[in-house]
Design a protein around this motif. Structure first.
Motif: not given
Length: 317
Positions: A10-12, A113-118, A214-217, A312-314
């Protein structure tokens, strides 16, 4: 989609570590994220590592197995010999998508993805400033990446699994890079420490800051009595459609006042100590019931906040 499948696929959005830089021994190296076929391109003529989709758009061949780099910026498909453009359409009419890639401190990180995040790139630079970054080890675990990274927000497990003398009392807030931060204090049992180690009454103390990008970092800081003054990065990526993930661990050790790196013996011992700690966690993770519905307590507030952060990362968020 079933809940278990969503947890894996479910994450990208966000940054994830797909390899250590030392793993990129060939011009084309296969990578994956939750079953998505990717490839790292390391062309000595063009410089930096780049990451692309690895599925040939013609007939679905995996370009990282038998594909060949060719100029200009193409991979020759091992199935039919078409030139597949890397981010741009080739004269044969095919291309694969390019992804943002960050190579730093011996790790290869990709944003899907190109979604803005941390701002992970800035966070990694600033948290690693004045430190020697030492790529460590990797292992697999029979659980999802969120369970692995949630460890840094799981208040009660530190005492039960890792032997802290009290609950860290984690407080959660937003961090300077847009990440989720957990802050607390570690009371670490210590026997026979060297003179001047800071030991008092059989314990050492350290301020703990955990940064989830992120959910993995995740990057954890320990700032306390020696030897507990260092930073460590734990990353996890889903392996495919089953509930397994690959964990990679990296140390960030402070340099001496003259800028010299830490000693090799201490580095080896700390890597072994860290691996032992993750093995204790893995023994629990591999036997978690994936269908169990949690009954949360007040000690789980930081873990709950991490779960909200992950949503928020799904895909589609």
């Amino acid at each position: 989609m079933e809940a278990d499948e969503l947890a894996v696929n479910g994450y990208e959005h966000g940054w994830y570590q797909l390899a250590f830089e030392r793993d990129l021994a060939q011009p084309i190296t296969p990578l994956s994220f939750a079953g998505r076929a990717l490839m790292a391109i390391r062309d000595p003529d063009t410089g930096p590592v780049r990451v692309f989709d690895a599925v040939c758009p013609h007939r679905g061949a995996h370009l990282a197995y038998g594909g060949r780099l060719a100029a200009p910026a193409t991979v020759v498909c091992p199935f039919h010999g078409y030139r597949i453009g890397l981010g741009e359409v080739s004269h044969d009419g095919f291309c694969v998508r390019a992804y943002a890639c960050l190579v730093h401190g011996g790790g290869v990180f990709v944003r899907l993805s190109d979604q803005a995040g941390p701002d992970f790139a800035r966070g990694l630079r600033e948290l690693g400033a004045g430190h020697t970054i030492i790529p460590g080890f990797e292992m697999t675990a029979g659980t999802t990446m969120e369970v692995v990274i949630e460890n840094g927000f799981d208040n009660a497990h530190f005492r039960v699994v890792h032997g802290l003398m009290s609950l860290p009392g984690l407080v959660v807030r937003s961090g300077p890079f847009g990440e989720l931060v957990a802050e607390g204090r570690f009371d670490i049992p210590w026997r026979g420490g060297p003179e001047g180690s800071g030991a008092s009454g059989g314990r050492l103390q350290a301020r703990y800051l955990g940064h989830a990008f992120s959910p993995g970092t995740f990057i954890a800081e320990l700032d306390g009595d020696p030897p507990f003054r260092y930073r460590m990065m734990t990353t996890a990526t889903p392996s495919g459609t089953d509930r397994t993930c690959t964990i990679r661990f990296t140390l960030m050790l402070p340099n001496a006042a003259d800028g010299s790196p830490p000693g090799e013996r201490f580095t080896r011992e700390l890597l072994a100590y860290s691996r032992d700690g993750l093995e204790l966690d893995r023994a629990i993770w591999n036997r978690l019931d994936p269908h169990h519905i949690p009954r949360l307590t007040s000690n789980d507030q930081a873990a709950v906040a991490f779960g909200e952060f992950c949503r928020g990362f799904r895909n589609g968020s």
